[in-house]
Scaffold this motif. Sequence first.
Motif, PDB file in Angstrom:
ATOM      1  N   VAL A   1      -7.146   6.968   3.740  1.00 53.99           N
ATOM      2  CA  VAL A   1      -6.068   6.574   4.641  1.00 53.99           C
ATOM      3  C   VAL A   1      -4.805   6.246   3.843  1.00 53.99           C
ATOM      4  O   VAL A   1      -3.702   6.658   4.222  1.00 53.99           O
ATOM      5  N   SER A   2      -4.958   5.524   2.739  1.00 56.35           N
ATOM      6  CA  SER A   2      -3.799   5.198   1.913  1.00 56.35           C
ATOM      7  C   SER A   2      -3.126   6.454   1.380  1.00 56.35           C
ATOM      8  O   SER A   2      -1.896   6.538   1.334  1.00 56.35           O
ATOM      9  N   GLY A   3      -3.928   7.436   0.976  1.00 55.09           N
ATOM     10  CA  GLY A   3      -3.365   8.698   0.514  1.00 55.09           C
ATOM     11  C   GLY A   3      -2.615   9.427   1.615  1.00 55.09           C
ATOM     12  O   GLY A   3      -1.521   9.960   1.398  1.00 55.09           O
ATOM     13  N   ALA A   4      -3.194   9.444   2.812  1.00 50.63           N
ATOM     14  CA  ALA A   4      -2.542  10.120   3.937  1.00 50.63           C
ATOM     15  C   ALA A   4      -1.242   9.425   4.326  1.00 50.63           C
ATOM     16  O   ALA A   4      -0.269  10.084   4.695  1.00 50.63           O
ATOM     17  N   ASN A   5      -1.223   8.093   4.242  1.00 50.16           N
ATOM     18  CA  ASN A   5      -0.029   7.322   4.606  1.00 50.16           C
ATOM     19  C   ASN A   5       0.953   7.155   3.447  1.00 50.16           C
ATOM     20  O   ASN A   5       2.029   6.606   3.639  1.00 50.16           O
ATOM     21  N   ARG A   6       0.522   7.562   2.258  1.00 46.65           N
ATOM     22  CA  ARG A   6       1.305   7.394   1.037  1.00 46.65           C
ATOM     23  C   ARG A   6       1.605   5.914   0.783  1.00 46.65           C
ATOM     24  O   ARG A   6       2.671   5.534   0.330  1.00 46.65           O
ATOM     25  N   ASP A   7       0.625   5.081   1.108  1.00 51.21           N
ATOM     26  CA  ASP A   7       0.713   3.645   0.874  1.00 51.21           C
ATOM     27  C   ASP A   7      -0.292   3.301  -0.216  1.00 51.21           C
ATOM     28  O   ASP A   7      -1.468   3.125   0.049  1.00 51.21           O
ATOM     29  N   PHE A   8       0.171   3.253  -1.442  1.00 55.00           N
ATOM     30  CA  PHE A   8      -0.727   3.059  -2.579  1.00 55.00           C
ATOM     31  C   PHE A   8      -0.703   1.620  -3.094  1.00 55.00           C
ATOM     32  O   PHE A   8      -0.902   1.381  -4.266  1.00 55.00           O
ATOM     33  N   ALA A   9      -0.464   0.666  -2.206  1.00 62.65           N
ATOM     34  CA  ALA A   9      -0.533  -0.738  -2.614  1.00 62.65           C
ATOM     35  C   ALA A   9      -1.939  -1.015  -3.119  1.00 62.65           C
ATOM     36  O   ALA A   9      -2.918  -0.677  -2.447  1.00 62.65           O
ATOM     37  N   PRO A  10      -2.077  -1.586  -4.292  1.00 64.75           N
ATOM     38  CA  PRO A  10      -3.407  -1.803  -4.870  1.00 64.75           C
ATOM     39  C   PRO A  10      -4.350  -2.595  -3.969  1.00 64.75           C
ATOM     40  O   PRO A  10      -5.553  -2.394  -3.999  1.00 64.75           O
ATOM     41  N   THR A  11      -3.817  -3.476  -3.145  1.00 61.12           N
ATOM     42  CA  THR A  11      -4.683  -4.289  -2.280  1.00 61.12           C
ATOM     43  C   THR A  11      -5.405  -3.466  -1.219  1.00 61.12           C
ATOM     44  O   THR A  11      -6.391  -3.935  -0.651  1.00 61.12           O
ATOM     45  N   HIS A  12      -4.939  -2.250  -0.973  1.00 63.25           N
ATOM     46  CA  HIS A  12      -5.572  -1.387   0.025  1.00 63.25           C
ATOM     47  C   HIS A  12      -6.596  -0.435  -0.591  1.00 63.25           C
ATOM     48  O   HIS A  12      -7.353   0.202   0.147  1.00 63.25           O
ATOM     49  N   ILE A  13      -6.608  -0.332  -1.914  1.00 65.12           N
ATOM     50  CA  ILE A  13      -7.496   0.660  -2.529  1.00 65.12           C
ATOM     51  C   ILE A  13      -8.330   0.116  -3.683  1.00 65.12           C
ATOM     52  O   ILE A  13      -9.105   0.850  -4.287  1.00 65.12           O
ATOM     53  N   ASP A  14      -8.181  -1.166  -3.995  1.00 64.89           N
ATOM     54  CA  ASP A  14      -8.873  -1.734  -5.143  1.00 64.89           C
ATOM     55  C   ASP A  14      -9.346  -3.150  -4.796  1.00 64.89           C
ATOM     56  O   ASP A  14      -8.527  -4.045  -4.546  1.00 64.89           O
ATOM     57  N   ASN A  15     -10.662  -3.349  -4.776  1.00 70.07           N
ATOM     58  CA  ASN A  15     -11.214  -4.658  -4.433  1.00 70.07           C
ATOM     59  C   ASN A  15     -10.728  -5.763  -5.369  1.00 70.07           C
ATOM     60  O   ASN A  15     -10.412  -6.863  -4.920  1.00 70.07           O
ATOM     61  N   GLU A  16     -10.672  -5.474  -6.659  1.00 70.44           N
ATOM     62  CA  GLU A  16     -10.261  -6.497  -7.620  1.00 70.44           C
ATOM     63  C   GLU A  16      -8.803  -6.907  -7.400  1.00 70.44           C
ATOM     64  O   GLU A  16      -8.467  -8.092  -7.440  1.00 70.44           O
ATOM     65  N   ALA A  17      -7.942  -5.945  -7.152  1.00 71.42           N
ATOM     66  CA  ALA A  17      -6.530  -6.255  -6.883  1.00 71.42           C
ATOM     67  C   ALA A  17      -6.396  -7.087  -5.610  1.00 71.42           C
ATOM     68  O   ALA A  17      -5.588  -8.017  -5.546  1.00 71.42           O
ATOM     69  N   ALA A  18      -7.200  -6.761  -4.599  1.00 74.66           N
ATOM     70  CA  ALA A  18      -7.165  -7.535  -3.354  1.00 74.66           C
ATOM     71  C   ALA A  18      -7.616  -8.966  -3.600  1.00 74.66           C
ATOM     72  O   ALA A  18      -6.996  -9.913  -3.099  1.00 74.66           O
ATOM     73  N   ARG A  19      -8.680  -9.147  -4.386  1.00 80.36           N
ATOM     74  CA  ARG A  19      -9.163 -10.496  -4.695  1.00 80.36           C
ATOM     75  C   ARG A  19      -8.115 -11.293  -5.486  1.00 80.36           C
ATOM     76  O   ARG A  19      -7.922 -12.481  -5.237  1.00 80.36           O
ATOM     77  N   GLU A  20      -7.444 -10.629  -6.400  1.00 82.23           N
ATOM     78  CA  GLU A  20      -6.381 -11.304  -7.158  1.00 82.23           C
ATOM     79  C   GLU A  20      -5.252 -11.762  -6.236  1.00 82.23           C
ATOM     80  O   GLU A  20      -4.588 -12.751  -6.508  1.00 82.23           O
ATOM     81  N   GLY A  21      -5.060 -11.039  -5.146  1.00 77.97           N
ATOM     82  CA  GLY A  21      -4.029 -11.392  -4.168  1.00 77.97           C
ATOM     83  C   GLY A  21      -4.493 -12.376  -3.107  1.00 77.97           C
ATOM     84  O   GLY A  21      -3.738 -12.726  -2.209  1.00 77.97           O
ATOM     85  N   GLY A  22      -5.765 -12.791  -3.170  1.00 76.98           N
ATOM     86  CA  GLY A  22      -6.259 -13.792  -2.225  1.00 76.98           C
ATOM     87  C   GLY A  22      -7.132 -13.267  -1.107  1.00 76.98           C
ATOM     88  O   GLY A  22      -7.609 -14.049  -0.290  1.00 76.98           O
ATOM     89  N   ALA A  23      -7.349 -11.968  -1.041  1.00 73.74           N
ATOM     90  CA  ALA A  23      -8.225 -11.396  -0.014  1.00 73.74           C
ATOM     91  C   ALA A  23      -9.641 -11.258  -0.572  1.00 73.74           C
ATOM     92  O   ALA A  23      -9.813 -11.106  -1.780  1.00 73.74           O
ATOM     93  N   PRO A  24     -10.651 -11.295   0.286  1.00 74.36           N
ATOM     94  CA  PRO A  24     -12.028 -11.158  -0.199  1.00 74.36           C
ATOM     95  C   PRO A  24     -12.361  -9.759  -0.729  1.00 74.36           C
ATOM     96  O   PRO A  24     -13.268  -9.603  -1.541  1.00 74.36           O
ATOM     97  N   ALA A  25     -11.658  -8.743  -0.247  1.00 83.53           N
ATOM     98  CA  ALA A  25     -11.905  -7.353  -0.642  1.00 83.53           C
ATOM     99  C   ALA A  25     -10.679  -6.526  -0.245  1.00 83.53           C
ATOM    100  O   ALA A  25      -9.761  -7.044   0.394  1.00 83.53           O
ATOM    101  N   ALA A  26     -10.686  -5.241  -0.609  1.00 80.67           N
ATOM    102  CA  ALA A  26      -9.609  -4.346  -0.178  1.00 80.67           C
ATOM    103  C   ALA A  26      -9.556  -4.357   1.346  1.00 80.67           C
ATOM    104  O   ALA A  26     -10.582  -4.498   2.016  1.00 80.67           O
ATOM    105  N   TYR A  27      -8.367  -4.197   1.870  1.00 86.62           N
ATOM    106  CA  TYR A  27      -8.215  -4.298   3.323  1.00 86.62           C
ATOM    107  C   TYR A  27      -7.304  -3.198   3.857  1.00 86.62           C
ATOM    108  O   TYR A  27      -6.511  -2.604   3.135  1.00 86.62           O
ATOM    109  N   ALA A  28      -7.461  -2.932   5.155  1.00 87.07           N
ATOM    110  CA  ALA A  28      -6.730  -1.854   5.812  1.00 87.07           C
ATOM    111  C   ALA A  28      -5.254  -2.186   5.932  1.00 87.07           C
ATOM    112  O   ALA A  28      -4.874  -3.344   6.135  1.00 87.07           O
ATOM    113  N   ASP A  29      -4.442  -1.144   5.822  1.00 87.65           N
ATOM    114  CA  ASP A  29      -3.005  -1.321   6.034  1.00 87.65           C
ATOM    115  C   ASP A  29      -2.690  -1.235   7.524  1.00 87.65           C
ATOM    116  O   ASP A  29      -3.524  -0.893   8.345  1.00 87.65           O
TER     117      ASP A  29
END
Length: 126
Positions: free
Chosen positions: A11-39
């Motif tokens: 979905v991120s590729g189709a939307n061209r939204d490559f924010a790390p929090t949407h495609i990488d669990n570790e990046a999402a956790r560093e940002g305060g989310a439990p896992a990668a999450y939908a845009d």
Amino acid sequence: MFLSLQRLIMVSGANRDFAPTHIDNEAAREGGAPAAYADIMFVFTMIDRLLLEWAGPAAVLRRIGPVKLHDFVLCGEPLEVTGTVGRVTPAAAPDGRPGTEVEVEIAFVQGERRPVTGRGHVWLPA
């Protein structure tokens, strides 16, 4: 459906939204989310899909919203998008054909959580 990390990456590729929090669990956790999450595009696409699959090919999607994001739509969890018919009123399509406008209350369900709620409006032919 099971919301996998692979689906979020697609979905991120189709939307061209490559924010790390949407495609990488570790990046999402560093940002305060439990896992990668939908845009937000994924959220609106799932609402669109629910409304038009329910209403059928002759329906016209009139409006999505308001939509409230209460929590993250997380990967790695089952996801169910549900709707309940609310108000039904006579209405005309954009081209003037008579029909009915249906307001649908929408909820995303992930376990005990409801991360997204909102409304959608669909026009149905007479």
